[in-house]
Design an enzyme around this catalytic site. Structure first.
Site, PDB file in Angstrom:
ATOM      1  N   ARG A   1       0.816  -1.220   0.000  1.00  0.00           N
ATOM      2  CA  ARG A   1       0.000   0.000   0.000  1.00  0.00           C
ATOM      3  C   ARG A   1       0.846   1.265   0.000  1.00  0.00           C
ATOM      4  O   ARG A   1       0.395   2.309  -0.460  1.00  0.00           O
ATOM      5  CB  ARG A   1      -0.921  -0.011   1.222  1.00  0.00           C
ATOM      6  CG  ARG A   1      -2.205  -0.750   0.914  1.00  0.00           C
ATOM      7  CD  ARG A   1      -3.261  -0.398   1.892  1.00  0.00           C
ATOM      8  NE  ARG A   1      -2.692  -0.432   3.242  1.00  0.00           N
ATOM      9  CZ  ARG A   1      -3.386  -0.263   4.341  1.00  0.00           C
ATOM     10  NH1 ARG A   1      -4.659  -0.034   4.275  1.00  0.00           N
ATOM     11  NH2 ARG A   1      -2.819  -0.316   5.530  1.00  0.00           N
TER      12      ARG A   1
ATOM     13  N   HIS B   1       8.480 -22.987   6.504  1.00  0.00           N
ATOM     14  CA  HIS B   1       9.878 -22.812   6.096  1.00  0.00           C
ATOM     15  C   HIS B   1      10.796 -23.898   6.671  1.00  0.00           C
ATOM     16  O   HIS B   1      11.898 -24.098   6.176  1.00  0.00           O
ATOM     17  CB  HIS B   1      10.383 -21.396   6.406  1.00  0.00           C
ATOM     18  CG  HIS B   1      10.746 -21.171   7.835  1.00  0.00           C
ATOM     19  ND1 HIS B   1       9.830 -20.883   8.799  1.00  0.00           N
ATOM     20  CD2 HIS B   1      11.947 -21.176   8.468  1.00  0.00           C
ATOM     21  CE1 HIS B   1      10.438 -20.727   9.957  1.00  0.00           C
ATOM     22  NE2 HIS B   1      11.742 -20.895   9.781  1.00  0.00           N
TER      23      HIS B   1
ATOM     24  N   LYS C   1      14.572 -26.209   5.139  1.00  0.00           N
ATOM     25  CA  LYS C   1      15.893 -26.268   5.794  1.00  0.00           C
ATOM     26  C   LYS C   1      16.662 -27.466   5.255  1.00  0.00           C
ATOM     27  O   LYS C   1      16.109 -28.557   5.115  1.00  0.00           O
ATOM     28  CB  LYS C   1      15.740 -26.367   7.316  1.00  0.00           C
ATOM     29  CG  LYS C   1      15.259 -25.061   7.947  1.00  0.00           C
ATOM     30  CD  LYS C   1      15.278 -25.150   9.454  1.00  0.00           C
ATOM     31  CE  LYS C   1      14.585 -23.958  10.083  1.00  0.00           C
ATOM     32  NZ  LYS C   1      15.409 -22.761  10.203  1.00  0.00           N
TER      33      LYS C   1
ATOM     34  N   HIS D   1       5.700 -26.407  12.434  1.00  0.00           N
ATOM     35  CA  HIS D   1       7.092 -26.850  12.284  1.00  0.00           C
ATOM     36  C   HIS D   1       7.358 -28.204  12.961  1.00  0.00           C
ATOM     37  O   HIS D   1       7.927 -29.111  12.357  1.00  0.00           O
ATOM     38  CB  HIS D   1       8.060 -25.815  12.854  1.00  0.00           C
ATOM     39  CG  HIS D   1       7.901 -24.439  12.267  1.00  0.00           C
ATOM     40  ND1 HIS D   1       7.574 -24.227  10.943  1.00  0.00           N
ATOM     41  CD2 HIS D   1       8.039 -23.208  12.801  1.00  0.00           C
ATOM     42  CE1 HIS D   1       7.508 -22.917  10.716  1.00  0.00           C
ATOM     43  NE2 HIS D   1       7.789 -22.279  11.829  1.00  0.00           N
TER      44      HIS D   1
HETATM   45  C1  BG6 Z   1       8.431 -18.972  12.855  1.00  0.00           C
HETATM   46  C2  BG6 Z   1       7.778 -18.657  14.165  1.00  0.00           C
HETATM   47  O1  BG6 Z   1       7.533 -19.679  12.035  1.00  0.00           O
HETATM   48  O2  BG6 Z   1       9.586 -19.756  13.082  1.00  0.00           O
HETATM   49  C3  BG6 Z   1       8.755 -17.934  15.077  1.00  0.00           C
HETATM   50  O3  BG6 Z   1       6.636 -17.838  13.936  1.00  0.00           O
HETATM   51  C4  BG6 Z   1      10.019 -18.715  15.217  1.00  0.00           C
HETATM   52  O4  BG6 Z   1       8.176 -17.695  16.347  1.00  0.00           O
HETATM   53  C5  BG6 Z   1      10.581 -19.108  13.852  1.00  0.00           C
HETATM   54  O5  BG6 Z   1      10.967 -17.904  15.905  1.00  0.00           O
HETATM   55  C6  BG6 Z   1      11.753 -20.047  13.997  1.00  0.00           C
HETATM   56  O6  BG6 Z   1      12.359 -20.216  12.768  1.00  0.00           O
HETATM   57  P1  BG6 Z   1      13.920 -20.544  12.655  1.00  0.00           P
HETATM   58  O7  BG6 Z   1      14.122 -20.765  11.200  1.00  0.00           O
HETATM   59  O8  BG6 Z   1      14.638 -19.361  13.211  1.00  0.00           O
HETATM   60  O9  BG6 Z   1      14.136 -21.769  13.489  1.00  0.00           O
END
Ligand code: BG6
Length: 478
Positions: free
Chosen positions: A46, A173, A177, A235
């Site tokens: 925006r 994500h 890794k 995760h």
């Molecule tokens: C995120 C969470 O998805 O993953 C965060 O919302 C967390 O709270 C993070 O800190 C951890 O990711 P990484 O890659 O740093 O282990």
């Protein structure tokens, strides 16, 4: 391997995720020579910026967040030439014509929704209404994918109204890794482990994702989410799936995701006495959780430890212990596969009991260690001692692997390639919520209050008890 030319539109491009993760990941792939020259990255948000002002913002972020060796200005300038910007509003027609005019015909077109889930629907509708979706269109969405099962179903239905499942890339994500992918390589690329990978030989499994950071800057989101929704539902659940799943027939998106889904559906409900919630207290390195969020009565958990059971033929009787928390003693994500003791010690009771442990270190110091038992050197008779067979990827694979690619590099390139293997399917996300929801509902019904733990510790004492009651203990966090 270079990918085909593409247009990538990042909605929410001035936000934290885009600036800290997505754009630096794209830049790194650019430096690695993975793109053809005529790629277009179009930031959309925006803010009323012109393209030059947006490029300045991106340049600043890259100078902070890209690895030092890539901050050289010629590469940076060349990258910035591929970057453009349109100001637009997801909730009105403003700016959409400008976006349409910038897009290239007949190539992969990816729309990255780096925005809150309430904008997923409006963005999807406007992409469709402005005729921006083609057969080569993909959309990328980030967590939180819903707040519970109902909201995840609504989001899935909203996206499904405009896009097919094959066009939707839900990012977790952790799946990007390097070591998480290696977990599959270790399990299914070696003969050694798979025959032992079951309840006959594995005593239990520990999955730890410990963080030293707190929640600063994300108080509002975190206070509503807590560790269960923020980390466990996604995760840790994904890590559990990759450890527990049956070998897929091939490494292809649906084959892998079908197997993961079966694991989630085989999870038993968690018993209340098999779960510990914690909340960090203040200390020399920061405020308490409650002071951080400005709510003296907050009952949001910043720590969870639990014992899960995958009720299927392979895992019956082998518990999976999961724990994650903020403000712990160290940042350390590791999976420990704890094998059973040898059934009989031919060396007598004095030799002690020894069991193999396979540790898969996600971060830091990515690598794999197998603890094996050998004879203690010397003349003192047959005494046993445990030693690590240690493989650090950086050491084993050379200095260029010192700095493994960030998860986002892999995932964004997979979107462009059209490979959904490392993305969550809608039914997986829903199944994960279906398992998580009753746990959270149970806390609410019982008025559960998280146990305080010291910042910089390994978490609440009750998490140790959870293990101790079962005659086990957590491997150290370090
Ligand atoms: C995120 C969470 O998805 O993953 C965060 O919302 C967390 O709270 C993070 O800190 C951890 O990711 P990484 O890659 O740093 O282990």
């Amino acid at each position: 391997i270079p990918v085909d030319p593409f247009d990538l539109v990042i909605f929410g491009s001035t936000g934290d995720l885009a600036q800290r993760k997505i754009l630096p990941a794209l830049f790194r792939r650019y430096c690695a020579g993975q793109w053809p020259e005529d790629v277009q990255i179009i930031g959309a948000a925006r803010s009323d910026l012109d393209s030059d002002a947006f490029r300045d913002l991106v340049a600043q972020s890259l100078r902070t967040h890209a690895p030092a060796q890539f901050r050289d200005s010629s590469a940076l300038n060349a990258f910035l030439q591929r970057v453009d910007y349109v100001a637009l509003d997801a909730l009105s027609d403003e700016g959409w014509g400008n976006l349409a005019a910038k897009l290239t015909i007949d190539r992969v077109r990816a729309f990255y929704f780096s925005v809150g889930p309430r904008l997923f629907g409006p963005l999807a509708e406007r992409i469709k209404a402005n005729d921006l979706a083609t057969a080569q269109t993909r959309i990328v969405v980030e967590k939180p994918f819903g707040h519970d099962l109902g909201s995840a179903q609504t989001l899935n239905a909203t996206l499904a109204a405009h896009f097919s499942e094959g066009q939707i890339y839900r990012i977790d994500h952790y799946l990007g890794k390097e070591t998480v992918q290696n977990l599959m390589a270790v399990r299914f690329g070696n003969m050694l482990f798979e025959p032992l990978w079951n309840s006959q030989y594995v005593d239990h499994i520990q999955i730890t994702v410990a963080e030293s950071v707190g929640i600063d800057g994300r108080e509002e989101y975190y206070e509503r989410a807590g560790a269960m929704r923020d980390m466990v539902q996604n995760h840790l659940m994904q890590l559990l799936c990759l450890i527990a799943m049956e070998p897929p027939a091939k490494f292809d998106p649906d084959a892998v995701r079908d197997e993961k889904l079966k694991v989630i559906r085989a999870l038993d409900p968690v018993k209340p006495h098999h779960i510990v919630r914690g909340q960090f207290e203040g200390g020399p390195n920061g405020l308490s959780y409650r002071d951080t969020v400005g709510n003296p009565r907050s009952t949001t958990e910043s720590y969870v430890a639990l014992r899960a059971h995958v009720s299927n033929w392979r895992w019956a009787g082998t518990p999976f212990y999961l724990r994650t928390g903020k403000r712990l003693v160290a940042r350390s994500s590791v999976i420990n596969v704890m094998f059973k003791d040898a059934p009989h010690s031919i060396f007598g009771a004095d030799a002690g009991r020894h069991a193999n442990v396979l540790s898969i270190r996600l971060q830091p110091n990515e690598g794999i260690t197998l603890k094996v038992t050998i004879k203690e050197p010397g003349q003192g008779g047959m005494r046993l001692v445990d030693v690590p067979l240690d493989m650090s990827f950086a050491e084993a694979l050379g200095p260029e692997n010192q700095n493994p690619p960030d998860a986002y590099e892999r995932l964004v390139m997979d979107v462009i390639r059209g490979n959904q293997t490392l993305f969550m399917r809608g039914d997986e996300v829903e199944a994960a919520w279906a398992w998580t929801d009753p746990i959270i509902a149970g806390w609410q019904a019982r008025g559960d209050v998280p146990k305080p733990y010291e910042s910089g510790s390994t978490g609440p004492g009750d998490a140790e008890l959870l293990m101790k009651r079962d005659g086990r203990r957590w491997q150290g966090i370090n």
